[in-house]
Design a protein around this motif. Structure first.
Motif, short mmCIF file in Angstrom:
data_model
loop_
_atom_site.label_atom_id
_atom_site.label_comp_id
_atom_site.label_asym_id
_atom_site.label_seq_id
_atom_site.Cartn_x
_atom_site.Cartn_y
_atom_site.Cartn_z
N ASP A 1 26.79 56.33 26.58
CA ASP A 1 26.43 57.66 26.08
C ASP A 1 26.39 57.67 24.56
O ASP A 1 25.49 58.26 23.95
CB ASP A 1 27.43 58.70 26.59
CG ASP A 1 27.32 58.91 28.09
OD1 ASP A 1 26.26 58.56 28.65
OD2 ASP A 1 28.28 59.40 28.70
N GLN A 2 27.36 57.02 23.94
CA GLN A 2 27.39 56.96 22.49
C GLN A 2 26.19 56.17 21.96
O GLN A 2 25.57 56.56 20.97
CB GLN A 2 28.70 56.33 22.02
CG GLN A 2 28.88 56.32 20.49
CD GLN A 2 30.22 55.76 20.10
OE1 GLN A 2 31.00 55.40 20.95
NE2 GLN A 2 30.49 55.70 18.82
N LYS B 1 34.73 53.27 30.85
CA LYS B 1 34.64 52.98 29.43
C LYS B 1 33.23 52.53 29.06
O LYS B 1 32.68 52.91 28.03
CB LYS B 1 35.66 51.89 29.08
CG LYS B 1 35.73 51.60 27.58
CD LYS B 1 36.80 50.57 27.31
CE LYS B 1 36.88 50.28 25.80
NZ LYS B 1 37.89 49.26 25.50
N LYS B 2 32.62 51.76 29.97
CA LYS B 2 31.26 51.30 29.72
C LYS B 2 30.29 52.47 29.71
O LYS B 2 29.36 52.53 28.90
CB LYS B 2 30.85 50.28 30.79
CG LYS B 2 29.51 49.61 30.52
CD LYS B 2 29.24 48.54 31.57
CE LYS B 2 27.91 47.85 31.28
NZ LYS B 2 27.61 46.82 32.30
N MET B 3 30.51 53.46 30.60
CA MET B 3 29.66 54.64 30.63
C MET B 3 29.79 55.45 29.35
O MET B 3 28.80 55.92 28.79
CB MET B 3 30.02 55.52 31.84
CG MET B 3 29.60 54.95 33.17
SD MET B 3 30.23 55.92 34.54
CE MET B 3 29.44 57.48 34.21
N GLU B 4 31.04 55.59 28.83
CA GLU B 4 31.24 56.32 27.59
C GLU B 4 30.53 55.63 26.44
O GLU B 4 29.91 56.27 25.59
CB GLU B 4 32.73 56.45 27.31
CG GLU B 4 33.47 57.34 28.31
CD GLU B 4 34.96 57.33 28.07
OE1 GLU B 4 35.38 56.60 27.15
OE2 GLU B 4 35.67 58.05 28.78
N HIS C 1 21.00 66.31 17.09
CA HIS C 1 20.77 64.95 16.60
C HIS C 1 20.39 64.94 15.12
O HIS C 1 20.81 64.03 14.38
CB HIS C 1 19.67 64.28 17.43
CG HIS C 1 20.08 63.98 18.83
ND1 HIS C 1 19.35 64.34 19.94
CD2 HIS C 1 21.19 63.36 19.32
CE1 HIS C 1 19.96 63.94 21.04
NE2 HIS C 1 21.09 63.35 20.69
N VAL C 2 19.64 65.93 14.67
CA VAL C 2 19.28 65.99 13.25
C VAL C 2 20.53 66.21 12.40
O VAL C 2 20.60 65.74 11.26
CB VAL C 2 18.22 67.09 13.02
CG1 VAL C 2 18.03 67.36 11.53
CG2 VAL C 2 16.89 66.69 13.64
N VAL D 1 19.16 59.38 17.51
CA VAL D 1 19.21 59.73 16.08
C VAL D 1 18.30 58.79 15.29
O VAL D 1 17.56 59.22 14.39
CB VAL D 1 20.66 59.65 15.57
CG1 VAL D 1 20.70 59.81 14.06
CG2 VAL D 1 21.50 60.74 16.22
N GLU D 2 18.34 57.49 15.62
CA GLU D 2 17.47 56.53 14.93
C GLU D 2 16.00 56.82 15.21
O GLU D 2 15.15 56.70 14.32
CB GLU D 2 17.83 55.11 15.38
CG GLU D 2 19.21 54.65 14.91
CD GLU D 2 19.56 53.27 15.43
OE1 GLU D 2 18.70 52.69 16.16
OE2 GLU D 2 20.66 52.78 15.14
#
Length: 260
Positions: A159-160, A153-156, A207-208, A167-168
């Motif tokens: 990634d997010q 869960k921490k890996m997911e 990402h754009v 994106v930022e």
């Protein structure tokens, strides 16, 4: 449409349809065509199952009582003599009964299968479970296994978070370019294409798209009908709100040949 004909046991239409589908599958090049092939496979499987269920077998059901009677007769039991000689050792069965069955079985199988009881040849109480002594190593392994879901869960989440940070970062670059020269349109393809990496270019397009979806940037066409990009924060007031409401979704095609 030909369901009844395909379910007919004398018809080969289902086999012919499968052979035709195999030939057509070699020419499949699009996702929709592959989905249609999968849909046909499900339909053909259901038809095949129905056709198999409709087949009638000449075999009769196994009757254990009848089989036992026939077996006893084969072993040479005479019930009348057995009733008169109840004191004879061995009861109903003659002394060579099982040997006779074994000799007959040798004609059909070379070796008889072994047979054993899980809890012995008589009904017994279930075994008492032994108290297990947990060792330190086993305990540590258990903790490691329990910790795995949390790690995944921490890996997911990481990634997010990485996607959000990327994106930022791209938004910051876009805003900086626009603030340095607000009068010069920023070419969309020059902004996203990495001359040294096709994969990186695709990631930039990905990402754009988040910036466009969240209304942080917009894409429009210039006088040459080429896409240009700019941050939406540069446009204030009603004009910005109206542009967001009238936004359209666009699919961008970028092949490796186009990238070169």
């Amino acid at each position: 449409e030909n369901r009844e004909e395909m379910l007919n046991s004398k018809s080969n239409r289902l086999t012919e349809a499968l052979e035709e589908a195999n030939k057509l599958f070699d020419e499949v090049s699009r996702a929709r065509e592959a989905a249609l092939d999968a849909q046909f496979l499900v339909l053909a499987s259901n038809l095949g199952k129905e056709k198999a269920n409709e087949l009638h077998s000449e075999m009769t059901a196994f009757d254990s009582a009848t089989f036992a009677e026939d077996l006893l007769t084969f072993m040479g039991i005479n019930r009348i003599e057995a009733e008169e000689n109840d004191s004879e050792p061995g009861g109903f069965l003659p002394s060579d009964a099982w040997q006779k069955v074994g000799e007959e079985a040798l004609k059909y199988i070379r070796r008889a299968p072994t047979f054993h009881y899980m809890l012995g040849s008589f009904k017994s109480d279930p075994p008492v479970a032994k108290q297990r002594i947990e060792r330190q190593k086993k305990a540590s392994r258990g903790e490691a296994k329990r910790a795995m879901p949390a790690q995944l869960k921490k890996m997911e989440e990481s990634d997010q978070e990485a996607t959000e940070k990327e994106v930022e970062r791209i938004l910051g670059i876009l805003q900086t370019l626009f603030e340095n020269d607000p009068e010069t349109p920023i070419s969309y393809y020059e902004f996203v294409v990495d001359p040294n990496s096709f994969a990186r270019s695709v990631e930039n397009v990905f990402h754009v798209s988040f910036l466009i979806r969240d209304g942080l940037a917009e894409i429009k066409l210039d006088d040459d009908k080429l896409p240009v990009i700019e941050p939406t924060k540069s446009r204030k007031g009603r004009e910005s709100d109206q542009a967001l409401e009238e936004g359209n979704q666009v699919v961008i095609s970028l092949t490796q040949q186009d990238w070169k």
